[in-house]
Motif scaffolding. Structure first.
Motif, PDB file in Angstrom:
ATOM      1  N   THR A 102       0.843  -1.201   0.000  1.00  0.00           N
ATOM      2  CA  THR A 102       0.000   0.000   0.000  1.00  0.00           C
ATOM      3  C   THR A 102       0.872   1.242   0.000  1.00  0.00           C
ATOM      4  N   TYR A 103       0.551   2.175  -0.895  1.00  0.00           N
ATOM      5  CA  TYR A 103       1.287   3.434  -0.974  1.00  0.00           C
ATOM      6  C   TYR A 103       0.281   4.577  -1.013  1.00  0.00           C
ATOM      7  N   LYS A 104       0.347   5.453  -0.027  1.00  0.00           N
ATOM      8  CA  LYS A 104      -0.574   6.594   0.081  1.00  0.00           C
ATOM      9  C   LYS A 104      -2.027   6.163  -0.054  1.00  0.00           C
ATOM     10  N   GLY A 105      -2.333   5.013   0.523  1.00  0.00           N
ATOM     11  CA  GLY A 105      -3.703   4.536   0.577  1.00  0.00           C
ATOM     12  C   GLY A 105      -4.185   3.760  -0.631  1.00  0.00           C
ATOM     13  N   LYS A 163      19.631 -15.825 -13.366  1.00  0.00           N
ATOM     14  CA  LYS A 163      20.828 -15.332 -12.690  1.00  0.00           C
ATOM     15  C   LYS A 163      20.606 -13.989 -11.996  1.00  0.00           C
ATOM     16  N   ASN A 164      19.388 -13.461 -12.109  1.00  0.00           N
ATOM     17  CA  ASN A 164      19.119 -12.136 -11.570  1.00  0.00           C
ATOM     18  C   ASN A 164      17.836 -12.113 -10.751  1.00  0.00           C
ATOM     19  N   ARG A 165      17.677 -11.049 -10.001  1.00  0.00           N
ATOM     20  CA  ARG A 165      16.420 -10.785  -9.307  1.00  0.00           C
ATOM     21  C   ARG A 165      15.646  -9.779 -10.154  1.00  0.00           C
ATOM     22  N   VAL A 166      14.480 -10.162 -10.629  1.00  0.00           N
ATOM     23  CA  VAL A 166      13.713  -9.328 -11.558  1.00  0.00           C
ATOM     24  C   VAL A 166      12.481  -8.758 -10.858  1.00  0.00           C
ATOM     25  N   ILE A 167      12.396  -7.437 -10.852  1.00  0.00           N
ATOM     26  CA  ILE A 167      11.273  -6.745 -10.220  1.00  0.00           C
ATOM     27  C   ILE A 167      10.516  -5.953 -11.284  1.00  0.00           C
ATOM     28  N   THR A 168       9.204  -6.128 -11.315  1.00  0.00           N
ATOM     29  CA  THR A 168       8.353  -5.325 -12.189  1.00  0.00           C
ATOM     30  C   THR A 168       7.279  -4.671 -11.341  1.00  0.00           C
ATOM     31  N   MET A 169       6.657  -3.630 -11.858  1.00  0.00           N
ATOM     32  CA  MET A 169       5.602  -2.953 -11.109  1.00  0.00           C
ATOM     33  C   MET A 169       4.550  -2.407 -12.065  1.00  0.00           C
ATOM     34  N   ILE A 175      -3.538  14.008 -12.295  1.00  0.00           N
ATOM     35  CA  ILE A 175      -2.293  14.003 -13.063  1.00  0.00           C
ATOM     36  C   ILE A 175      -1.288  13.067 -12.409  1.00  0.00           C
ATOM     37  N   HIS A 176      -0.802  12.110 -13.168  1.00  0.00           N
ATOM     38  CA  HIS A 176       0.281  11.240 -12.705  1.00  0.00           C
ATOM     39  C   HIS A 176       1.560  11.705 -13.395  1.00  0.00           C
ATOM     40  N   SER A 177       2.259  12.622 -12.772  1.00  0.00           N
ATOM     41  CA  SER A 177       3.534  13.060 -13.342  1.00  0.00           C
ATOM     42  C   SER A 177       4.511  11.896 -13.308  1.00  0.00           C
ATOM     43  N   MET A 178       5.555  11.977 -14.106  1.00  0.00           N
ATOM     44  CA  MET A 178       6.553  10.913 -14.122  1.00  0.00           C
ATOM     45  C   MET A 178       7.246  10.828 -12.767  1.00  0.00           C
ATOM     46  N   GLU A 179       7.404  11.988 -12.110  1.00  0.00           N
ATOM     47  CA  GLU A 179       8.016  12.019 -10.784  1.00  0.00           C
ATOM     48  C   GLU A 179       7.130  11.313  -9.756  1.00  0.00           C
ATOM     49  N   LEU A 180       5.814  11.548  -9.859  1.00  0.00           N
ATOM     50  CA  LEU A 180       4.874  10.885  -8.952  1.00  0.00           C
ATOM     51  C   LEU A 180       4.866   9.380  -9.199  1.00  0.00           C
ATOM     52  N   MET A 181       4.935   8.982 -10.455  1.00  0.00           N
ATOM     53  CA  MET A 181       4.966   7.553 -10.770  1.00  0.00           C
ATOM     54  C   MET A 181       6.218   6.873 -10.218  1.00  0.00           C
ATOM     55  N   ALA A 182       7.306   7.644 -10.112  1.00  0.00           N
ATOM     56  CA  ALA A 182       8.560   7.076  -9.613  1.00  0.00           C
ATOM     57  C   ALA A 182       8.561   6.881  -8.100  1.00  0.00           C
ATOM     58  N   PRO A 202       6.416   5.463  -5.773  1.00  0.00           N
ATOM     59  CA  PRO A 202       6.212   4.124  -5.205  1.00  0.00           C
ATOM     60  C   PRO A 202       7.304   3.132  -5.595  1.00  0.00           C
ATOM     61  N   ILE A 203       7.978   3.385  -6.711  1.00  0.00           N
ATOM     62  CA  ILE A 203       9.100   2.525  -7.094  1.00  0.00           C
ATOM     63  C   ILE A 203      10.214   2.648  -6.069  1.00  0.00           C
ATOM     64  N   ILE A 204      10.519   3.879  -5.695  1.00  0.00           N
ATOM     65  CA  ILE A 204      11.568   4.130  -4.705  1.00  0.00           C
ATOM     66  C   ILE A 204      11.194   3.488  -3.375  1.00  0.00           C
ATOM     67  N   GLU A 205       9.935   3.653  -2.982  1.00  0.00           N
ATOM     68  CA  GLU A 205       9.480   3.059  -1.720  1.00  0.00           C
ATOM     69  C   GLU A 205       9.599   1.537  -1.755  1.00  0.00           C
ATOM     70  N   LEU A 206       9.214   0.938  -2.872  1.00  0.00           N
ATOM     71  CA  LEU A 206       9.295  -0.520  -3.001  1.00  0.00           C
ATOM     72  C   LEU A 206      10.736  -0.989  -2.877  1.00  0.00           C
ATOM     73  N   LEU A 207      11.646  -0.364  -3.601  1.00  0.00           N
ATOM     74  CA  LEU A 207      13.047  -0.784  -3.565  1.00  0.00           C
ATOM     75  C   LEU A 207      13.634  -0.624  -2.167  1.00  0.00           C
ATOM     76  N   GLU A 208      13.236   0.435  -1.482  1.00  0.00           N
ATOM     77  CA  GLU A 208      13.706   0.623  -0.103  1.00  0.00           C
ATOM     78  C   GLU A 208      13.145  -0.459   0.805  1.00  0.00           C
ATOM     79  N   ASN A 209      11.861  -0.796   0.614  1.00  0.00           N
ATOM     80  CA  ASN A 209      11.235  -1.853   1.415  1.00  0.00           C
ATOM     81  C   ASN A 209      11.901  -3.200   1.177  1.00  0.00           C
ATOM     82  N   LEU A 210      12.332  -3.428  -0.066  1.00  0.00           N
ATOM     83  CA  LEU A 210      12.968  -4.693  -0.431  1.00  0.00           C
ATOM     84  C   LEU A 210      14.472  -4.673  -0.188  1.00  0.00           C
TER      85      LEU A 210
END
Length: 260
Positions: A7-10, A47-53, A67-74, A76-84
């Motif tokens: 869950t990200y921002k609800g 041979k790799n760890r593959v993550i998609t979203m 509006i989903h700016s490209m920055e806004l779309m990025a 939850p990706i950052i949050e996911l990678l930090e969580n993982l």
């Protein structure tokens, strides 16, 4: 694909996480979902760890406004990678996914080991392109299903629209599941994305550009020049915007070569 959610921002965010080793982050394009990468996961994950979203407003991920700016779309990706607990990754993005990859890289360059733009660009929309985005938003509001059914075939080069009939049908059926809000928010976000050519040129990591000679969306000559200016490895395919379908086998080989 090992599909999971957080869950990200609800809102729910859907992602997949397969394999172990060096992290490969794959980002889909407009009207697509993480499932476009399914044919490549098995090989990549050996041979790799593959993550998609699923990016905001696409697939099984919710929307976060008009509006989903490209920055806004990025974000939850950052949050996911930090969580993982991912320390760095090779990020590859198709079309809109490439725009998001660049926004992600600009925000967190420390997380980017290599970057690849697949039928994508670091340049902002031209004035004409922005007007086309506005026309597209109007068309979506009037009839989103018609917009999708007309738009998907036009991503393939003309001769491939009959060769890949079944693939086009499958992509269209998946795209029809995209909520209207998600379609409009992405169009608005792509329209306002900033120029990132200077950032890309200065990004000191291995860089890949996959460009197609008959891409109906992006000008091949402009992409070739962009790759040269940014010191990117340029891979050229003969067909259209959907290179992961139109040139599937060679696409897979080139991605593996870049990763290794």
């Amino acid at each position: 694909m090992n599909i999971q959610n957080f869950t990200y921002k609800g809102i729910p965010v859907s992602y997949s996480d397969d394999g172990a080793g060096e992290v490969i982050l794959l980002l889909h394009g407009f009207l697509e979902s993480k499932l476009i990468w399914q044919p490549f996961i098995k090989e990549l994950a050996r041979k790799n760890r593959v993550i998609t979203m699923d990016l905001l407003g696409h697939g099984q991920t919710g929307c976060l406004g008009y509006i989903h700016s490209m920055e806004l779309m990025a974000e939850p990706i950052i949050e996911l990678l930090e969580n993982l607990k991912v320390k760095d990754c090779i990020v590859l993005g198709h079309s809109m996914g490439g725009y998001v990859a660049l926004a992600f890289a600009e925000n967190r360059p420390d997380l980017v080991k290599k970057i690849g733009l697949i039928n994508s660009t670091s340049r902002e929309d031209s004035k004409e392109r922005k007007r086309n985005r506005d026309r597209a938003v109007k068309a979506v509001k009037e009839n989103p299903k018609r917009f999708i059914r007309m738009g998907i075939p036009n991503l393939f080069c003309e001769e491939n629209r009959t060769v890949f009939t079944e693939a086009i049908k499958k992509v269209t059926e998946a795209a029809l599941k995209t909520p209207t809000q998600g379609i409009i928010a992405a169009l608005e976000g792509m329209k306002i994305r900033p120029e990132r050519t200077h950032f890309l040129s200065g990004l000191n990591v291995p860089k890949l550009m996959i460009a197609s000679k008959k891409d109906p969306v992006l000008d091949f000559k402009a992409l070739k020049k962009e790759a040269e200016e940014a010191c990117m490895t340029l891979v050229v395919f003969p067909d259209g915007h959907m290179s992961f379908i139109e040139n599937k086998d060679e696409f897979s080989k080139q991605i593996m070569y870049f990763i290794e």
